[in-house]
Each structure stands twice: as C-alpha cells, then as structure tokens.
Design a protein around this motif. Sequence first.
Motif, PDB file in Angstrom:
ATOM      1  N   ARG A 264      -4.560   4.520   1.296  1.00 31.59           N
ATOM      2  CA  ARG A 264      -4.470   3.780   0.287  1.00 31.59           C
ATOM      3  C   ARG A 264      -3.190   2.935  -0.142  1.00 31.59           C
ATOM      4  O   ARG A 264      -2.136   3.276   1.077  1.00 31.59           O
TER       5      ARG A 264
ATOM      6  N   THR B   4       1.018  -1.027   0.050  1.00 29.69           N
ATOM      7  CA  THR B   4       0.319   0.004  -0.371  1.00 29.69           C
ATOM      8  C   THR B   4       1.018   1.313   0.053  1.00 29.69           C
ATOM      9  O   THR B   4       2.338   1.194   0.571  1.00 29.69           O
ATOM     10  N   GLU B   5       0.036   2.335  -0.299  1.00 29.28           N
ATOM     11  CA  GLU B   5       0.354   3.568  -0.306  1.00 29.28           C
ATOM     12  C   GLU B   5       0.883   3.975   0.903  1.00 29.28           C
ATOM     13  O   GLU B   5       1.817   4.527   1.304  1.00 29.28           O
TER      14      GLU B   5
ATOM     15  N   LYS C  78      -3.792   7.880   4.101  1.00 26.72           N
ATOM     16  CA  LYS C  78      -4.220   8.453   3.159  1.00 26.72           C
ATOM     17  C   LYS C  78      -5.156   6.702   2.944  1.00 26.72           C
ATOM     18  O   LYS C  78      -6.140   7.345   2.347  1.00 26.72           O
TER      19      LYS C  78
END
Length: 72
Positions: A72, A51-52, A70
């Motif tokens: 994400r 994931t980010e 976030k």
Amino acid sequence: MARAETLARSIAQQAPLAVAGCLRSVDGGYDLPIEAALELEASLFGLTCATEDKAEGTNAFLEKRAPAWKGR
C-alpha cells in the motif's frame, strides 16, 4: 538456474509496489524515445514515493530492522 532463483528470491523480498513499478517502467519504456521513457520512470517513481511501503522502508532502514511490506 541457481543464480536466477537466488535473484528471484531477492527481488520477491523487496517492496511489491516498487517491483511492480520497475517492471512497468521497463516494459512500458522499452520502445519509447529516451525522453518519454524517462518521463514514465519519473512518474512511476513519484507514485511509489507516495505509498505506505515507501514510509515503511525508510522507517525500517532508520530503525535497522527488516521492513514489513503491505503493498500500500
């Protein structure tokens, strides 16, 4: 109750996808045999690592700053 609120605030500041993965791992693995529970945990860990937010957490740590999650 004060200790529970402090703990809840601390958890709420963590990466939301990682917290969700932890909850899914505990909820989903509770009644499983240990081998299956460990497979579930490893699978969720792998998903979280892609994931980010994982990259943001690593970068924030290396840059000695607070992460900006976030989801994400």
